[in-house]
Design a protein around this motif. Structure first.
Motif, short mmCIF file in Angstrom:
data_model
loop_
_atom_site.label_atom_id
_atom_site.label_comp_id
_atom_site.label_asym_id
_atom_site.label_seq_id
_atom_site.Cartn_x
_atom_site.Cartn_y
_atom_site.Cartn_z
N PRO A 40 47.83 4.00 -28.98
CA PRO A 40 48.24 4.81 -27.82
C PRO A 40 47.37 4.67 -26.58
N ASP A 41 46.14 4.15 -26.72
CA ASP A 41 45.22 4.14 -25.58
C ASP A 41 44.87 2.74 -25.09
N GLY A 42 45.68 1.72 -25.48
CA GLY A 42 45.38 0.37 -25.03
C GLY A 42 44.32 -0.34 -25.83
N GLY A 43 43.87 0.24 -26.93
CA GLY A 43 42.85 -0.39 -27.76
C GLY A 43 41.57 0.41 -27.76
N MET A 44 40.93 0.46 -28.93
CA MET A 44 39.72 1.28 -29.08
C MET A 44 38.62 0.84 -28.12
N ASP A 45 38.39 -0.46 -28.01
CA ASP A 45 37.28 -0.93 -27.17
C ASP A 45 37.58 -0.74 -25.69
N ASN A 46 38.83 -0.97 -25.30
CA ASN A 46 39.19 -0.73 -23.91
C ASN A 46 39.05 0.76 -23.56
N ALA A 47 39.40 1.62 -24.50
CA ALA A 47 39.30 3.06 -24.27
C ALA A 47 37.87 3.49 -23.98
N ILE A 48 36.90 2.82 -24.59
CA ILE A 48 35.50 3.15 -24.34
C ILE A 48 35.15 2.93 -22.88
N VAL A 49 35.61 1.81 -22.32
CA VAL A 49 35.31 1.51 -20.92
C VAL A 49 36.05 2.47 -19.99
N VAL A 50 37.29 2.78 -20.33
CA VAL A 50 38.06 3.71 -19.49
C VAL A 50 37.42 5.09 -19.51
N ARG A 51 36.95 5.54 -20.68
CA ARG A 51 36.27 6.83 -20.74
C ARG A 51 35.00 6.83 -19.90
N ALA A 52 34.33 5.68 -19.84
CA ALA A 52 33.14 5.58 -19.00
C ALA A 52 33.51 5.74 -17.53
N ALA A 53 34.64 5.15 -17.13
CA ALA A 53 35.10 5.30 -15.74
C ALA A 53 35.49 6.75 -15.46
N GLU A 54 36.15 7.39 -16.42
CA GLU A 54 36.52 8.80 -16.24
C GLU A 54 35.29 9.69 -16.17
N PRO A 80 41.06 1.54 -12.16
CA PRO A 80 42.54 1.59 -12.06
C PRO A 80 43.21 2.16 -13.29
N GLN A 81 42.68 1.84 -14.48
CA GLN A 81 43.28 2.35 -15.71
C GLN A 81 43.16 3.87 -15.81
N ALA A 82 42.10 4.42 -15.20
CA ALA A 82 41.90 5.86 -15.28
C ALA A 82 42.99 6.64 -14.55
N PHE A 83 43.70 5.97 -13.66
CA PHE A 83 44.75 6.65 -12.89
C PHE A 83 46.16 6.32 -13.39
N LEU A 84 46.25 5.44 -14.40
CA LEU A 84 47.56 5.04 -14.90
C LEU A 84 48.00 5.92 -16.06
N PRO A 85 49.30 6.15 -16.21
CA PRO A 85 49.80 6.93 -17.36
C PRO A 85 49.50 6.19 -18.67
N ALA A 86 49.29 6.97 -19.72
CA ALA A 86 48.96 6.38 -21.02
C ALA A 86 50.07 5.46 -21.52
N ASP A 87 51.33 5.80 -21.24
CA ASP A 87 52.43 4.98 -21.71
C ASP A 87 52.45 3.61 -21.04
#
Length: 409
Positions: A40-54, A80-87
């Motif tokens: 649901p979040d684009g991948g576990m490792d990618n989610a780590i970077v996005v959470r860092a941006a958030e 950019p990913q931080a502003f995109l919908p999860a879907d």
């Protein structure tokens, strides 16, 4: 390219049939859709970077998460990913990773002059997607290693064309986000390319400083991440590391001894890379010289670095595979294919199937691959002297022949 002019090579270099390209497209799209539906979040490792941006957007330090192992530039790149919908993200990320891997394969093929519409181009990518487990792992995790997987072939393609500064800019841009390609900087040292080296070092330095200045914890990478890496990370992450220093320790070897063995192997690999560069090459041996030297530098780092995961192999394996039609290439050694056997999906290995034991298979692949490329670097047997004697353009604008290339780089 010189493919040895065999009937098999000639068949592989002919244009691929339309149905082959359709099958390849279906396989790649299906992989993207499968991951998008499951993750649901684009991948576990990618989610780590996005959470860092958030976290940065909320005024918190991105490095509060100890699993965020990237330089400050990655925080801005993930905004950019931080502003995109999860879907959108759940499908966009695997599509982007797949596209990056395809781009890296294209650049690797161009290094050796392989036609992009050839059967070899289509079947080679199909083999990576279906027969090389780290390919699927990288797409599913959404790991930013994909940036290095496309940046290294692109940079080496530029090097083969004599564009050292442009190659340095590509390497520098990749390192600014994730420092995985830092070992390749030594290639510019071997070649005595001061301007290329300056670009490769200057870009990540400038980007990191600029990004750090807008963060609440400017020195977080040095005060939190580096100590975390030097300690060998945590007990959970260590289970997935393929570095001999981590794997041997799990087998009962004292950590100090395991680290020493891995360090000696890395130094041996560094020597092999230097020997390959000094041996030179001209004509059809130019791509082999550049690729084998760079790949050996990366494999040496993987032997000793913490962390060292299976998907790191996608930075080097496509580069080696793309040269298999060239006489004397490292990928023509049977040991290259032996190294890839543990990465074949669908085969059950006794006692190694749990996810936390996958690192043992990955370590075998890494060590055998490093030994194979190291032997190719030292023993030679490439296509030097065959084909056009065009040499490699070195810093200063000169073009080297077989003998001069070894001296001047």
């Amino acid at each position: 390219m010189n493919s040895g002019k065999t009937a098999v090579c000639g068949w592989l270099l002919r244009p691929a049939e339309s149905y082959v390209r359709w099958v390849l497209g279906v396989v790649l799209v299906a992989a993207v859709v499968r991951v998008g539906l499951r993750v649901p979040d684009g991948g576990m490792d990618n989610a780590i970077v996005v959470r860092a941006a958030e976290a940065w957007l909320d005024g918190r330090s991105p490095y509060a998460d100890r699993h965020f192992l990237y330089l400050p530039g990655a925080v801005l790149a993930a905004l950019p990913q931080a502003f995109l919908p999860a879907d959108v993200v759940r499908f966009l990320v695997p599509a982007g990773v797949t596209g990056g891997l395809v781009g890296g394969w294209v650049c690797a093929l161009r290094i050796y002059g392989v036609p992009l519409r050839s059967r070899f181009a289509a079947y080679g990518l199909l083999g990576l997607a279906l027969g090389f487990a780290p390919f699927g792992h990288l797409v599913e995790l959404g790991n930013w290693t994909v940036g290095s997987a496309v940046a290294l072939p692109l940079a080496l393609l530029l090097v083969c064309r004599g564009r050292w500064v442009a190659a340095g800019l590509v390497i520098g841009a990749a390192v600014a986000v994730k420092p995985l390609l830092a070992p390749v900087v030594l290639l510019f040292v071997f070649a005595r390319s001061g301007r290329g080296l300056g670009a490769a070092v200057g870009v990540p330095a400038l980007v990191s400083v600029a990004a750090a200045l807008v963060m609440p914890d400017p020195a977080g990478f040095f005060t939190r991440t580096l100590p975390f890496l030097l300690r060998g990370e945590d007990s959970f992450v260590r289970l997935y590391e393929a570095s001999p220093s981590a794997v041997l320790a799990r087998l009962g070897v004292p950590q100090a001894g395991a680290t020493l063995l891995a360090g000696c192997a890395a130094l041996a690999g560094l020597w092999c890379a230097w020997r390959r560069w000094e041996r030179g090459g001209a004509g059809d041996a130019v791509p082999a010289r550049v690729v084998e030297c760079a790949v050996m530098l990366m494999l040496s780092a993987f032997l000793v670095s913490r962390p060292s995961y299976d998907h790191y192999l996608l930075v080097v394996v496509p580069l080696l595979l793309a040269g298999v039609l060239t006489p004397g290439a490292a990928a023509r050694s049977p040991w290259f294919w032996v190294a890839l056997v543990p990465q074949v999906p669908g085969f059950s290995w006794p006692w190694l199937e749990p996810g936390t034991r996958r690192a043992f298979k990955d370590a075998v692949t890494l060590c055998v691959l490093a030994g194979t490329v190291g032997w190719a670097c030292v023993a030679g047997g490439g296509a030097g002297g065959q084909g056009e004697r065009r040499g490699l353009t070195v810093p200063g604008g000169r073009r080297t022949g077989a003998g001069e290339a070894a001296r001047s780089g």
